[in-house]
Design a protein around this motif. Structure first.
Motif, mmCIF file in Angstrom:
data_model
loop_
_atom_site.group_PDB
_atom_site.id
_atom_site.type_symbol
_atom_site.label_atom_id
_atom_site.label_comp_id
_atom_site.label_asym_id
_atom_site.label_seq_id
_atom_site.Cartn_x
_atom_site.Cartn_y
_atom_site.Cartn_z
ATOM 1 N N ARG A 1 -6.087 -0.850 -0.141
ATOM 2 C CA ARG A 1 -5.754 0.356 0.616
ATOM 3 C C ARG A 1 -4.625 0.090 1.613
ATOM 4 O O ARG A 1 -3.763 0.934 1.841
ATOM 5 C CB ARG A 1 -7.002 0.887 1.328
ATOM 6 C CG ARG A 1 -8.066 1.347 0.348
ATOM 7 C CD ARG A 1 -9.406 1.569 1.029
ATOM 8 N NE ARG A 1 -9.450 2.816 1.766
ATOM 9 C CZ ARG A 1 -9.685 4.001 1.216
ATOM 10 N NH1 ARG A 1 -9.889 4.100 -0.083
ATOM 11 N NH2 ARG A 1 -9.729 5.084 1.943
ATOM 12 N N VAL A 2 -4.632 -1.114 2.184
ATOM 13 C CA VAL A 2 -3.559 -1.490 3.106
ATOM 14 C C VAL A 2 -2.238 -1.639 2.353
ATOM 15 O O VAL A 2 -1.191 -1.128 2.781
ATOM 16 C CB VAL A 2 -3.912 -2.800 3.843
ATOM 17 C CG1 VAL A 2 -2.735 -3.264 4.701
ATOM 18 C CG2 VAL A 2 -5.154 -2.612 4.708
ATOM 19 N N ILE A 3 -2.280 -2.344 1.221
ATOM 20 C CA ILE A 3 -1.070 -2.528 0.406
ATOM 21 C C ILE A 3 -0.549 -1.181 -0.078
ATOM 22 O O ILE A 3 0.660 -0.930 -0.080
ATOM 23 C CB ILE A 3 -1.374 -3.464 -0.785
ATOM 24 C CG1 ILE A 3 -1.706 -4.865 -0.277
ATOM 25 C CG2 ILE A 3 -0.197 -3.510 -1.762
ATOM 26 C CD1 ILE A 3 -2.234 -5.801 -1.345
ATOM 27 N N TYR A 4 -1.456 -0.316 -0.477
ATOM 28 C CA TYR A 4 -1.113 1.042 -0.925
ATOM 29 C C TYR A 4 -0.357 1.795 0.172
ATOM 30 O O TYR A 4 0.691 2.392 -0.073
ATOM 31 C CB TYR A 4 -2.410 1.747 -1.290
ATOM 32 C CG TYR A 4 -2.300 3.173 -1.749
ATOM 33 C CD1 TYR A 4 -1.835 3.505 -3.017
ATOM 34 C CD2 TYR A 4 -2.734 4.208 -0.927
ATOM 35 C CE1 TYR A 4 -1.791 4.818 -3.450
ATOM 36 C CE2 TYR A 4 -2.697 5.528 -1.354
ATOM 37 C CZ TYR A 4 -2.221 5.820 -2.614
ATOM 38 O OH TYR A 4 -2.183 7.137 -3.038
ATOM 39 N N GLY A 5 -0.873 1.735 1.401
ATOM 40 C CA GLY A 5 -0.211 2.403 2.521
ATOM 41 C C GLY A 5 1.156 1.819 2.817
ATOM 42 O O GLY A 5 2.105 2.554 3.131
ATOM 43 N N LEU A 6 1.275 0.497 2.696
ATOM 44 C CA LEU A 6 2.574 -0.147 2.918
ATOM 45 C C LEU A 6 3.600 0.294 1.879
ATOM 46 O O LEU A 6 4.753 0.597 2.215
ATOM 47 C CB LEU A 6 2.408 -1.668 2.885
ATOM 48 C CG LEU A 6 1.658 -2.306 4.050
ATOM 49 C CD1 LEU A 6 1.424 -3.784 3.789
ATOM 50 C CD2 LEU A 6 2.428 -2.121 5.359
ATOM 51 N N PHE A 7 3.182 0.327 0.629
ATOM 52 C CA PHE A 7 4.076 0.791 -0.433
ATOM 53 C C PHE A 7 4.532 2.223 -0.171
ATOM 54 O O PHE A 7 5.709 2.559 -0.349
ATOM 55 C CB PHE A 7 3.382 0.708 -1.797
ATOM 56 C CG PHE A 7 3.641 -0.569 -2.536
ATOM 57 C CD1 PHE A 7 4.872 -0.819 -3.109
ATOM 58 C CD2 PHE A 7 2.651 -1.530 -2.672
ATOM 59 C CE1 PHE A 7 5.122 -1.997 -3.800
ATOM 60 C CE2 PHE A 7 2.876 -2.722 -3.346
ATOM 61 C CZ PHE A 7 4.130 -2.953 -3.917
ATOM 62 N N LEU A 8 3.615 3.071 0.236
ATOM 63 C CA LEU A 8 3.948 4.469 0.513
ATOM 64 C C LEU A 8 4.995 4.574 1.618
ATOM 65 O O LEU A 8 5.974 5.317 1.497
ATOM 66 C CB LEU A 8 2.687 5.235 0.919
ATOM 67 C CG LEU A 8 1.657 5.507 -0.176
ATOM 68 C CD1 LEU A 8 0.377 6.080 0.427
ATOM 69 C CD2 LEU A 8 2.216 6.469 -1.207
ATOM 70 N N GLY A 9 4.786 3.841 2.697
ATOM 71 C CA GLY A 9 5.720 3.898 3.816
ATOM 72 C C GLY A 9 7.099 3.387 3.447
ATOM 73 O O GLY A 9 8.121 3.991 3.800
ATOM 74 N N ILE A 10 7.132 2.280 2.715
ATOM 75 C CA ILE A 10 8.426 1.687 2.332
ATOM 76 C C ILE A 10 9.163 2.579 1.344
ATOM 77 O O ILE A 10 10.370 2.826 1.489
ATOM 78 C CB ILE A 10 8.210 0.276 1.745
ATOM 79 C CG1 ILE A 10 7.697 -0.675 2.839
ATOM 80 C CG2 ILE A 10 9.495 -0.260 1.126
ATOM 81 C CD1 ILE A 10 7.195 -2.009 2.326
#
Length: 316
Positions: free
Chosen positions: A256-265
């Protein structure tokens, strides 16, 4: 024999929460932003929202009836899809745009892959991306009787100063449901309070996007610029209501953290370096496709199993 000895299959503890309960609360949480969109853009916005919801519900009903499947429109998932799709459309689109988008979202993205729980991307955003690719001129026309200029994000991209307070309240051009950050926040608070969504994905998304904009936006840590990027476009609506979709987001904590990072980037890349001023829809859809890969590498190790034993089991 006593019934006390009778053992049933798991799970033995069940929650009273159902899919329809969750979807109904999501609809309620979306109403402040949808209502403000109707207030902001008038009767045209209401018609678009109604057509979008009706097309999604009817598409699901007709498809399931035609194939002899159980009819699932009572779970409110089609209503949520239609409402989100309508809120992601300008109030200026012709009547057939929400109808076509609703049919595509339900039939092509959701039902052909098995229905609720089997779709590989958010249906509402799948429908919106289809409409954006097919009818870009119609989907980017935000000129109304009230707002005749460019959207705040377009002005930001062109170096024009914007009024952040107007963006927070919603007195700007844009799609029906994305303009008022305040109304979106009210809906998000409802979902947080009920435990329907948690903070990990939306906050990771927002923070990573803010940092990306600060480093690559050309204005450094200029709070006026960063806050305008956060309040503009579909970022908040996407972060709280679409990126958190149960079906298309990871279930593993690290995932979920990696998912959020991908979304932001990805959103930052599309907004800063892309040809268009927006990028939330494409960022979420692309990251939805990466979820199986994210989960594959973030599955927690079972208690009591060492890494070496796990590798040996795989080799065997």
């Amino acid at each position: 024999m006593s019934d006390l000895r009778r053992v049933s299959s798991n799970p033995h503890v069940r929650s009273r929460t159902t899919t329809s309960n969750i979807m109904m609360w999501v609809v309620i949480a979306l109403l402040p932003a949808a209502g403000f969109g109707i207030y902001n853009f008038g009767l045209d916005a209401l018609i678009i929202l109604l057509l979008s919801v009706a097309s999604c519900v009817l598409s699901e009903f007709i498809y399931e009836k035609a194939l002899g499947k159980p009819v699932t429109v009572g779970d409110f998932s089609a209503v949520v899809t239609g409402l989100l799709l309508g809120m992601n459309l300008p109030s200026t689109v012709p009547w057939w745009i929400p109808v076509l988008g609703g049919i595509f979202a339900i039939i092509m993205v959701k039902q052909l892959f098995g229905g609720l729980g089997q779709n590989f991307m958010n249906p509402a955003l799948g429908g919106r991306c289809f409409l954006m690719i097919s009818f870009p001129a119609i989907m980017t026309n935000f000129v109304t009787d009230t707002y005749t200029g460019a959207t705040p994000l377009a002005n930001l991209k062109n170096g024009v100063e914007v009024n952040v307070m107007d963006m927070l309240i919603g007195r700007t051009a844009g799609t029906i449901g994305e303009t008022s950050m305040l109304c979106i926040a009210i809906g998000a608070i409802i979902l947080f309070a009920l435990g329907i969504i948690d903070y990990v994905i939306p906050f990771t998304y927002i923070i990573s996007f803010a940092l990306f904009v600060a480093f690559f936006g050309g204005y450094g840590f200029n709070w006026s610029y960063i806050s305008a990027q956060l309040a503009g476009g579909g970022l908040m609506l996407g972060a709280f209501f679409m990126a958190t979709d149960y079906v298309t987001c990871p279930i593993t904590p690290k995932g979920r953290v990696i998912y959020g990072l991908f979304l932001g980037i990805l959103t930052g890349i599309f907004r800063i370096f892309g040809a268009n001023a927006e990028g939330v829809s494409y960022a979420i859809v692309i990251t939805n496709l990466l979820v199986p890969l994210i989960e594959k590498f973030t599955i927690p190790r079972a208690f009591g199993i060492k890494k070496s034993a796990k590798k040996e089991a795989k080799k065997a």
